[in-house]
Scaffold this motif. Structure first.
Motif, PDB file in Angstrom:
ATOM      1  N   GLY A  95      -5.947  -2.044 -17.819  1.00 55.76           N
ATOM      2  CA  GLY A  95      -4.598  -1.512 -17.793  1.00 55.76           C
ATOM      3  C   GLY A  95      -3.607  -2.393 -17.064  1.00 55.76           C
ATOM      4  N   THR A  96      -2.441  -1.818 -16.771  1.00 57.91           N
ATOM      5  CA  THR A  96      -1.351  -2.516 -16.097  1.00 57.91           C
ATOM      6  C   THR A  96      -0.700  -1.562 -15.101  1.00 57.91           C
ATOM      7  N   THR A  97      -0.328  -2.079 -13.948  1.00 60.31           N
ATOM      8  CA  THR A  97       0.358  -1.252 -12.954  1.00 60.31           C
ATOM      9  C   THR A  97       1.383  -2.097 -12.204  1.00 60.31           C
ATOM     10  N   SER A  98       2.447  -1.443 -11.728  1.00 61.01           N
ATOM     11  CA  SER A  98       3.504  -2.124 -10.982  1.00 61.01           C
ATOM     12  C   SER A  98       3.658  -1.468  -9.616  1.00 61.01           C
ATOM     13  N   MET A  99       3.968  -2.285  -8.619  1.00 55.82           N
ATOM     14  CA  MET A  99       4.165  -1.760  -7.267  1.00 55.82           C
ATOM     15  C   MET A  99       5.331  -2.463  -6.598  1.00 55.82           C
ATOM     16  N   SER A 100       6.058  -1.691  -5.772  1.00 54.60           N
ATOM     17  CA  SER A 100       7.065  -2.284  -4.889  1.00 54.60           C
ATOM     18  C   SER A 100       6.801  -1.802  -3.472  1.00 54.60           C
ATOM     19  N   GLN A 101       6.903  -2.727  -2.518  1.00 54.09           N
ATOM     20  CA  GLN A 101       6.712  -2.403  -1.101  1.00 54.09           C
ATOM     21  C   GLN A 101       7.280  -3.532  -0.255  1.00 54.09           C
ATOM     22  N   TYR A 102       8.010  -3.168   0.783  1.00 53.94           N
ATOM     23  CA  TYR A 102       8.518  -4.107   1.785  1.00 53.94           C
ATOM     24  C   TYR A 102       9.231  -5.312   1.132  1.00 53.94           C
ATOM     25  N   ARG A 103      10.194  -5.019   0.308  1.00 54.47           N
ATOM     26  CA  ARG A 103      11.051  -6.023  -0.352  1.00 54.47           C
ATOM     27  C   ARG A 103      10.304  -6.847  -1.399  1.00 54.47           C
ATOM     28  N   ASN A 104       9.043  -6.530  -1.672  1.00 51.78           N
ATOM     29  CA  ASN A 104       8.289  -7.238  -2.703  1.00 51.78           C
ATOM     30  C   ASN A 104       8.004  -6.300  -3.868  1.00 51.78           C
ATOM     31  N   GLU A 105       7.826  -6.865  -5.040  1.00 57.63           N
ATOM     32  CA  GLU A 105       7.384  -6.072  -6.172  1.00 57.63           C
ATOM     33  C   GLU A 105       6.620  -6.961  -7.140  1.00 57.63           C
ATOM     34  N   CYS A 106       5.690  -6.335  -7.866  1.00 56.58           N
ATOM     35  CA  CYS A 106       4.877  -7.109  -8.793  1.00 56.58           C
ATOM     36  C   CYS A 106       4.327  -6.190  -9.875  1.00 56.58           C
ATOM     37  N   THR A 107       3.879  -6.806 -10.947  1.00 58.10           N
ATOM     38  CA  THR A 107       3.130  -6.127 -12.000  1.00 58.10           C
ATOM     39  C   THR A 107       1.832  -6.888 -12.194  1.00 58.10           C
ATOM     40  N   ILE A 108       0.713  -6.166 -12.229  1.00 60.85           N
ATOM     41  CA  ILE A 108      -0.578  -6.824 -12.381  1.00 60.85           C
ATOM     42  C   ILE A 108      -1.318  -6.262 -13.588  1.00 60.85           C
ATOM     43  N   GLY A 109      -2.212  -7.078 -14.123  1.00 62.77           N
ATOM     44  CA  GLY A 109      -3.052  -6.672 -15.246  1.00 62.77           C
ATOM     45  C   GLY A 109      -4.517  -6.840 -14.910  1.00 62.77           C
ATOM     46  N   ALA A 110      -5.355  -6.610 -15.889  1.00 61.54           N
ATOM     47  CA  ALA A 110      -6.802  -6.685 -15.680  1.00 61.54           C
ATOM     48  C   ALA A 110      -7.199  -8.046 -15.117  1.00 61.54           C
ATOM     49  N   GLY A 111      -8.007  -8.037 -14.065  1.00 62.36           N
ATOM     50  CA  GLY A 111      -8.459  -9.259 -13.415  1.00 62.36           C
ATOM     51  C   GLY A 111      -7.626  -9.672 -12.218  1.00 62.36           C
ATOM     52  N   ASP A 112      -6.467  -9.055 -12.034  1.00 55.96           N
ATOM     53  CA  ASP A 112      -5.602  -9.373 -10.893  1.00 55.96           C
ATOM     54  C   ASP A 112      -5.938  -8.486  -9.693  1.00 55.96           C
ATOM     55  N   LEU A 113      -5.527  -8.954  -8.505  1.00 57.35           N
ATOM     56  CA  LEU A 113      -5.648  -8.173  -7.284  1.00 57.35           C
ATOM     57  C   LEU A 113      -4.260  -7.872  -6.728  1.00 57.35           C
ATOM     58  N   MET A 114      -4.182  -6.817  -5.916  1.00 59.13           N
ATOM     59  CA  MET A 114      -2.920  -6.439  -5.297  1.00 59.13           C
ATOM     60  C   MET A 114      -3.209  -5.800  -3.937  1.00 59.13           C
ATOM     61  N   PHE A 115      -2.328  -6.058  -2.970  1.00 58.95           N
ATOM     62  CA  PHE A 115      -2.540  -5.674  -1.581  1.00 58.95           C
ATOM     63  C   PHE A 115      -1.360  -4.832  -1.111  1.00 58.95           C
ATOM     64  N   TRP A 116      -1.637  -3.724  -0.401  1.00 56.47           N
ATOM     65  CA  TRP A 116      -0.545  -2.920   0.135  1.00 56.47           C
ATOM     66  C   TRP A 116      -0.952  -2.257   1.444  1.00 56.47           C
ATOM     67  N   ASP A 117       0.032  -1.642   2.092  1.00 60.05           N
ATOM     68  CA  ASP A 117      -0.101  -1.072   3.428  1.00 60.05           C
ATOM     69  C   ASP A 117       0.242   0.418   3.360  1.00 60.05           C
ATOM     70  N   THR A 118      -0.689   1.287   3.741  1.00 62.96           N
ATOM     71  CA  THR A 118      -0.412   2.730   3.686  1.00 62.96           C
ATOM     72  C   THR A 118       0.634   3.152   4.707  1.00 62.96           C
ATOM     73  N   SER A 119       0.938   2.307   5.680  1.00 66.26           N
ATOM     74  CA  SER A 119       1.892   2.661   6.731  1.00 66.26           C
ATOM     75  C   SER A 119       3.319   2.273   6.385  1.00 66.26           C
ATOM     76  N   ARG A 120       3.545   1.799   5.172  1.00 68.46           N
ATOM     77  CA  ARG A 120       4.888   1.453   4.719  1.00 68.46           C
ATOM     78  C   ARG A 120       5.194   2.220   3.424  1.00 68.46           C
ATOM     79  N   PRO A 121       6.442   2.584   3.211  1.00 72.54           N
ATOM     80  CA  PRO A 121       6.802   3.232   1.948  1.00 72.54           C
ATOM     81  C   PRO A 121       6.439   2.340   0.758  1.00 72.54           C
ATOM     82  N   SER A 122       6.081   2.985  -0.338  1.00 74.55           N
ATOM     83  CA  SER A 122       5.683   2.234  -1.530  1.00 74.55           C
ATOM     84  C   SER A 122       5.987   3.038  -2.775  1.00 74.55           C
ATOM     85  N   ASP A 123       6.055   2.325  -3.888  1.00 79.07           N
ATOM     86  CA  ASP A 123       6.297   2.939  -5.189  1.00 79.07           C
ATOM     87  C   ASP A 123       5.391   2.263  -6.196  1.00 79.07           C
ATOM     88  N   ASN A 124       4.559   3.075  -6.876  1.00 79.24           N
ATOM     89  CA  ASN A 124       3.579   2.528  -7.816  1.00 79.24           C
ATOM     90  C   ASN A 124       3.721   3.230  -9.157  1.00 79.24           C
TER      91      ASN A 124
END
Length: 330
Positions: free
Chosen positions: A87-116
């Motif tokens: 699949g595909t998913t998009s995330m924004s957090q701490y002035r960054n945003e990205c879209t990833i697909g199968a085989g990609d990795l993504m890193f985030w922090d539960t202590s900061r606001p986020s949108d997925n």
């Protein structure tokens, strides 16, 4: 053992609300929404490794939002590192945003606001996630902030090694003892730290033990990718990784097996799998041995008998008979 929760068995009209309640109460406060709640399906499983946890998710498209008030209500204080399998998913957090697909990795922090966002047009997603306490990564928060919500390609470097480890953990973690899982926890943290440090170009700032573990894992991956090369040996491995043969043997001194033993075991395991494969019954034993780097049939036959108690030909015959017995039972 994986602890599993699933919408299977929940009435279709209640699945999304039921899953949302589970996430809010068992994981952390988060606002979930879904365009087609009546069609929602979800499964989540958690494996406790001791200091960290691993989870796997299979989810229909949805939108997940975590706000500052939600963080104040409840926060596991974790970094989370996901490997997307489908699949595909998009995330924004701490002035960054990205879209990833199968085989990609993504890193985030539960202590900061986020949108997925898992878009409905992209279908369901499947992912493996490492849940890492914030205190456990040997990199400064200011550094880690730079890699939040950034796409990490999983096909090269330490990211590829970490992705392979996470996939194996999902496939075989349930087979491990508690002591083995604790050891895997250390490996997971070291590989995650090495991967993130490589993204930030600060590998030299990692503790020596973390760099050592990352180097061992790189060597393991190199061995796996080169098993078919008859020239794969300690001098070749040492040269590729720019270390001495003596240093290579020292790296493996605390491991369960030597470099030579690992190469031999993995070659034999691959040969054994090929000999048991009904699709390869027409391939000569010698060709299978050569495919996995053995120098000749005599060496291979002797090594195989020492490892498994029968010759390669005898093992193949037994495997064929087992296959025929299974087919007749069908």
């Amino acid at each position: 053992m994986w602890s599993v929760v699933s919408t299977d068995g929940i009435p279709a009209g209640d699945r999304f609300d039921w899953y949302s309640d589970i996430v809010a109460s068992k994981v952390m406060p988060v606002m979930l929404s879904c365009e087609r709640p009546a069609e929602f399906q979800g499964e989540a499983a958690v494996l406790d490794l001791g200091e960290i946890r691993a989870s796997r998710f299979s989810l229909s498209p949805l939108h997940s939002r975590r706000t500052a008030p939600m963080i104040r209500r409840g926060d596991p204080q974790e970094y989370q590192l996901a490997l997307l399998h489908k699949g595909t998913t998009s995330m924004s957090q701490y002035r960054n945003e990205c879209t990833i697909g199968a085989g990609d990795l993504m890193f985030w922090d539960t202590s900061r606001p986020s949108d997925n966002q898992i878009a409905a047009s992209c279908g369901p997603v499947q992912a493996t996630i490492l849940m890492l306490p914030r205190r456990i990564l040997p990199l400064r928060t200011q550094r880690l902030d730079q890699v939040l919500a950034r796409r990490i390609p999983g096909e090269r470097g330490m990211a590829a090694i970490l992705a392979s480890f996470m996939t194996s953990l999902e496939d075989h973690g349930a087979e491990c003892t508690p002591a083995e899982l604790r050891r895997l926890s250390t490996v997971a943290v070291d590989l995650a730290a090495a991967c993130l440090a490589q993204q930030l170009d600060v590998e030299d700032q990692l503790p020596i033990e973390v760099r050592t573990q990352a180097l061992v894992q790189r060597i393991h991956a190199f061995i796996e990718h080169n098993l078919g090369d008859p020239e794969l040996n300690p001098p070749a491995i040492a040269a590729h990784h720019h270390i001495s043969v003596r240093a290579l043997h020292q790296l493996f001194h605390g491991q369960e097996e030597s470099v030579h033993t690992r190469i031999r075991r993995r070659r034999l395991e691959q040969c054994r799998a090929d000999l048991a494969d009904p699709a390869l019954r027409g391939r000569p034993v010698g060709a299978i041995a050569a495919r996995w780097g053995f120098s000749g049939p005599v060496v291979f036959s002797r090594s195989f008998r020492e490892a498994y108690g029968v010759s390669p030909t005898e093992f193949r015959a037994l495997s064929v008979n087992d296959f025929r017995t299974q087919r007749s039972a069908w």
